[in-house]
Write an enzyme that holds these catalytic residues in place. Structure first.
Site, PDB file in Angstrom:
ATOM      1  N   ASP A   8      -6.416  -7.938 -30.388  1.00  0.00           N
ATOM      2  CA  ASP A   8      -6.214  -8.616 -29.109  1.00  0.00           C
ATOM      3  C   ASP A   8      -4.882  -8.106 -28.577  1.00  0.00           C
ATOM      4  O   ASP A   8      -4.308  -7.146 -29.126  1.00  0.00           O
ATOM      5  CB  ASP A   8      -6.303 -10.154 -29.252  1.00  0.00           C
ATOM      6  CG  ASP A   8      -5.148 -10.740 -30.063  1.00  0.00           C
ATOM      7  OD1 ASP A   8      -4.300  -9.969 -30.577  1.00  0.00           O
ATOM      8  OD2 ASP A   8      -5.093 -11.974 -30.187  1.00  0.00           O
ATOM      9  N   CYS A  65      -4.646  -9.197 -34.905  1.00  0.00           N
ATOM     10  CA  CYS A  65      -4.205 -10.137 -33.863  1.00  0.00           C
ATOM     11  C   CYS A  65      -2.786 -10.562 -34.219  1.00  0.00           C
ATOM     12  O   CYS A  65      -2.123  -9.882 -35.012  1.00  0.00           O
ATOM     13  CB  CYS A  65      -5.175 -11.305 -33.672  1.00  0.00           C
ATOM     14  SG  CYS A  65      -5.355 -12.439 -35.052  1.00  0.00           S
ATOM     15  N   THR A  67      -1.621 -13.174 -35.932  1.00  0.00           N
ATOM     16  CA  THR A  67      -1.526 -13.564 -37.347  1.00  0.00           C
ATOM     17  C   THR A  67      -2.625 -12.949 -38.224  1.00  0.00           C
ATOM     18  O   THR A  67      -2.514 -12.971 -39.444  1.00  0.00           O
ATOM     19  CB  THR A  67      -1.680 -15.090 -37.486  1.00  0.00           C
ATOM     20  OG1 THR A  67      -2.948 -15.450 -36.912  1.00  0.00           O
ATOM     21  CG2 THR A  67      -0.564 -15.828 -36.778  1.00  0.00           C
ATOM     22  N   HIS A  98     -12.359  -6.501 -55.905  1.00  0.00           N
ATOM     23  CA  HIS A  98     -13.033  -7.699 -56.428  1.00  0.00           C
ATOM     24  C   HIS A  98     -14.002  -8.333 -55.430  1.00  0.00           C
ATOM     25  O   HIS A  98     -15.030  -8.860 -55.825  1.00  0.00           O
ATOM     26  CB  HIS A  98     -12.000  -8.751 -56.841  1.00  0.00           C
ATOM     27  CG  HIS A  98     -11.250  -8.384 -58.086  1.00  0.00           C
ATOM     28  ND1 HIS A  98     -10.471  -9.274 -58.789  1.00  0.00           N
ATOM     29  CD2 HIS A  98     -11.165  -7.203 -58.763  1.00  0.00           C
ATOM     30  CE1 HIS A  98      -9.933  -8.669 -59.843  1.00  0.00           C
ATOM     31  NE2 HIS A  98     -10.333  -7.408 -59.845  1.00  0.00           N
ATOM     32  N   HIS A 133     -17.915  -8.595 -60.795  1.00  0.00           N
ATOM     33  CA  HIS A 133     -17.629  -9.036 -59.429  1.00  0.00           C
ATOM     34  C   HIS A 133     -18.882  -9.020 -58.549  1.00  0.00           C
ATOM     35  O   HIS A 133     -18.927  -9.697 -57.533  1.00  0.00           O
ATOM     36  CB  HIS A 133     -16.546  -8.166 -58.802  1.00  0.00           C
ATOM     37  CG  HIS A 133     -15.279  -8.186 -59.596  1.00  0.00           C
ATOM     38  ND1 HIS A 133     -14.519  -9.325 -59.731  1.00  0.00           N
ATOM     39  CD2 HIS A 133     -14.674  -7.224 -60.336  1.00  0.00           C
ATOM     40  CE1 HIS A 133     -13.480  -9.055 -60.507  1.00  0.00           C
ATOM     41  NE2 HIS A 133     -13.555  -7.795 -60.892  1.00  0.00           N
TER      42      HIS A 133
END
Ligand code: RB5
Length: 156
Positions: A8, A65, A67, A98, A133
């Site tokens: 963004d 973005c 965060t 993993h 996994h």
């Protein structure tokens, strides 16, 4: 290796840095923008990348973005998308090894350019380990179907 990348407005500068890294490394990619710093809504760009990964048009995606949080929330709504919000190279390695993460989310307001480049390099270089996994990743798929069957969905 082929990936789709977007941000963004709050992730635009870092996205450009990461696109430069992809070019330096000769990694085939589609950059879906935005191309100007005007304010946009992160879900619009997360949806475009997540849809492309979910539909198998790209094996990997990268979302930036402010965060990384909003991008990861949206991306993880899509079937088959395993988006990992990473702030360290270690997390990026683990997310691939993993969790078989297929979308990397980073926050421009959280990590510096150098760290973010390291995160992307680690994400690109680390294969899924499979083995023990695999069944856990299969259970993510199961949770996806289960979640889809639950209702009613919360209203706005
Ligand atoms: C935009 O201001 C900011 O909210 C967005 O980039 C992101 O951090 C959301 O999770």
């Amino acid at each position: 290796m082929k990936l789709i990348i977007a941000s963004d407005h709050a992730g635009l500068e870092l996205r450009r840095e990461l696109v430069s890294l992809l070019k330096e490394q000769g990694i085939d990619h589609e950059d879906v923008g935005p191309s100007t710093p005007e304010s946009v809504d992160y879900p619009d760009f997360a949806r475009e990348v997540a849809k492309a990964v979910s539909e198998g048009r790209y094996p990997f995606g990268v979302l930036v973005c402010g965060t990384g949080i909003g991008m990861s929330m949206v991306a993880n709504k899509y079937r088959g998308v395993r988006a990992a919000l990473c702030t360290t190279e270690f997390e990026a390695r683990m997310a691939r090894a993993h969790n078989d993460a297929n979308v990397l989310c980073v926050g421009q307001r959280v990590v510096g350019v150098g760290v973010a480049r390291g995160i992307l390099e680690a994400f690109l270089a680390t294969p899924f380990e499979g083995g023990r996994h695999q069944k856990r990743v299969d259970k993510i798929r199961e949770a996806e179907s289960e979640g889809g069957r639950q209702g009613p969905q919360p209203r706005e």
